[in-house]
Enzyme design. Sequence first.
Site, PDB file in Angstrom:
ATOM      1  N   GLU B  70     -57.651  10.900  73.313  1.00 17.23           N
ATOM      2  CA  GLU B  70     -59.045  10.154  73.742  1.00 17.23           C
ATOM      3  C   GLU B  70     -58.484   9.231  74.854  1.00 17.23           C
ATOM      4  O   GLU B  70     -59.093   9.092  75.984  1.00 17.23           O
ATOM      5  CB  GLU B  70     -59.611   9.475  72.722  1.00 17.23           C
ATOM      6  CG  GLU B  70     -61.200   8.789  73.010  1.00 17.23           C
ATOM      7  CD  GLU B  70     -60.948   7.368  72.597  1.00 17.23           C
ATOM      8  OE1 GLU B  70     -60.974   6.436  73.244  1.00 17.23           O
ATOM      9  OE2 GLU B  70     -61.139   7.473  71.350  1.00 17.23           O
ATOM     10  N   GLU B 147     -53.086  -1.238  70.142  1.00 19.78           N
ATOM     11  CA  GLU B 147     -54.333  -1.318  69.617  1.00 19.78           C
ATOM     12  C   GLU B 147     -54.246  -1.248  68.048  1.00 19.78           C
ATOM     13  O   GLU B 147     -54.951  -1.888  67.323  1.00 19.78           O
ATOM     14  CB  GLU B 147     -54.994   0.085  70.044  1.00 19.78           C
ATOM     15  CG  GLU B 147     -56.480   0.004  69.412  1.00 19.78           C
ATOM     16  CD  GLU B 147     -57.278   1.486  70.294  1.00 19.78           C
ATOM     17  OE1 GLU B 147     -56.573   1.787  71.034  1.00 19.78           O
ATOM     18  OE2 GLU B 147     -58.518   1.501  69.560  1.00 19.78           O
TER      19      GLU B 147
END
Lengths: 436, 451
Positions: B70, B147
């Site tokens: 993504e 992240e």
Amino acid sequence: MIRLAFAFLLLTLAPARAQVPIEEVTSPGGITGWLVEEHSIPFVALEIRFRGGTSLDLPGKRGATNLMTGLLEEGAGDMDSRAYAEAKDELAASVGFDVFGDALTVSARFLTENMDPSVELVRVALEEPTFAADAIERVRGQVLAHLRSRKTDPNEIASDAIAEAAYGDHPYGSYDGGTIESVSGLTRDDIVTAWKNAIARDRVYVSAVGDITPEQFGEVIDTVLGGLHEEGGEYPGPVEYSADPGVSVVPFETPQSVARFGQPGMEIDNPDFFAAYIVNTIMGGSNFENRLFDEVREKRGLTYGIYTYLADSDYSDVLGGGFSSQNAVMGEAVSVVQDEWRKMSEDGITAEELEAAKTYLTGAYPLRFDGNGNIANILTSMQMDGYPIDYPETRNDKVRAVTLEEANRVASELFQPENLRFVVVGQPAELEPTVN
Amino acid sequence: MTRFLSACLAALAFAWPAAAQEVTDYTLDNGMQVVVIEDHRAPVVVHMVWYRAGAADEPPGKSGIAHFLEHLLFKATDDMESGELSRVVAENGGSDNAFTSQDYTAYFQRIAADRLELMMKMEADRMRDLRLNEGDIATERDVILEERAMRTENSPGALLNEQMQAALYMNHPYGIPVIGWRHEMEELGLEDAMGYYRKYYAPNNAILVVAGDVEPEEVKELARTYYGPLEPTEGLEARDRPKEPVQLAERRMTYEDPRVSQPYVVRSYIAPERNPDDQTEAAALIYLSEILGGNSATSVFGQALEFDQQVAVSTFAGYDALSLDLSSFRIGIVPAQGVSLTEAEAAMDAVLADFMEEGIDPEQFDRIKTRIRANDIYAQDSMRGLANRYGAALTSGLTIEDVQAWPEVLQSVTPEDVMAAAEKVLQRDNSVTGWLTGPDAEPTADEEAIQ
């Protein structure tokens, strides 16, 4: 593969301005509010703000306004918490109270057909809160649990540390939920005082958006606000952003360090504000396309997210930002931000960057007016910030009017690498603190 | 209650309006499904492409590749430079982003309605023609590790949740976190990303959702022009993931972390999800979560544990009805000061046992039903919310008919349905109980006695 033709498409124009027909309504009782009629969905969003918020906390009573706000729907008139919640559910209405450094906010949403009883629920909470002893203890317990959680959250530790460095004893310098000690010591009298200080007609702004006419809105205003106290508490004075420049480190055992940074900002009525706003957008203020995102994330992979903001609050202005980086690379990330700050101050922006930022900002602005709740919120902020009612129609022209010369003059004045302060919470490798 | 209010409440008569938005759908020749939701209030459009592929579709040992890909979809294609798509969106005043779940990956832009064609050109381009290089992989892998550090490793609550999911699903890939396990993320490479991409990013595995100020015919023409020529993936089989065995023993865990200053207890039970033409049980579980843990002033847990016994500062119950495979039902309690986790858990279980015995307060049930119905009206205020509703449902195995029937299914739930669902789901054999605690947590009553 399809050939793309971006160059051609870019020539088409974005919507020139936000088409929001805002109307000023003066209630029979003489209070003004802003309205957007939107009758396609049968509900109304009502947004009220009282200026002052948690900055009205009295010395030694930090957290009183926050605790008071949490109690507004925990009993009012002859309803207790449960009766109030049941009444909301029966009406399928939502009524929410919140508070921050500059204002106490009320956000209500109700079906058109239930307008009167829903509005009555808002009125009774603001005008006749009971602050019952058992409710105080229950909500105090929730606040204390939240305060305990914050003590070991690196993001919260970082925010507190930079606020204290910047603002010291001013209300902006401490967490507005208070401390475990201050909240534990609050009495019912303190809460009643906080209520009288925060919720009054001399500081109120109100908007409605949705399935409601100007006449109905006028009646709603008088019902909700007509019976409130005339005058609230005294506002605190302005405060200079005065954090010592450099880097400070708060040791905390966690794999990823959290950084917050800041320096003095610019007030919104400064004629250079739009230039400053554009330059900040280019530095780190937009979602994906900005210098810090490119340098810190895209080129180097040092963070997941980085941002800057230009905040004009009632009592101070700041240019700030934040990011998180794993301990091993936090030092490098801080250096990159410092370098970018210097570059912005010395070299400014390019003509291409300016054009790209203008198209972004002017195109994005109308998209903010999306949904009744969002529009009501914007309308109330505009009133509180003293904007004219036709502001949405002129705002994009002000963005477009900024020249490259102006932007670069403002960039060199606004971005002050010598005044930039970082607070880092974690165990950053190779990052020497330069201030305490 | 004030007199005025009670008079109004007594006179309540709801005349519920019909839904305001028009929904149109069709399928392109290459298998791409198209859904158009009209909302002409503002000249804005939300353009989304949803892929029926998420983390639970990753090959073994490659956890995180769906989410990594993504991120990589914002790099170069044969026709765009790295970052060009986001730059063009921004230059046109729009915003864009993407998200990955266990069951889907979705990309969206929100922009002035007259820019829809440009969005389609770019989104169609990156469906088949991504051009990755090793440099992209190395840098972006650092970003996803950051992240993971931010979302999971810096948060004791997220770490406990990850451990609990892994224990709850004994065989199904939902036990693997969407972001990925760190040791596997560190090894993800170009071929892993391209393998997943080539297989799943195809028009016959994608759903286009366009919501806003558009005409369905115009969207259809544009979709034919830009998405129509894309090649489908041949032989793409239906998603059939490993199934859970019968679970015979409850699982329990304690995660201690010095960064915890407010301990709590949370429990997850395996629970059914919304299925095509079979949504009643899921609807009943939505009521169950509201009844047990909705508003603390009216919910079963809130009233008993926060108000009456005052052993909790907060309580909750939660359930996600949208999922391709088995979902979960969660309950939890944050104890008041001086109440141990043992006592808190026991108090919560006692309330649950009483509830199973005594059943549902019919007035509470009716209030929840009213609120659920009103939420449907409020939901029409958000184009993006409506677009999400369709995209998430269609990538979770449901049909457009299921989405449109859902409000009515919710309104037809009875208290008996709720109790039957509670009886079936709230079984400890199908559950994991987690304690989150710090080293200096409140001593338990027993420890206090010893001291």
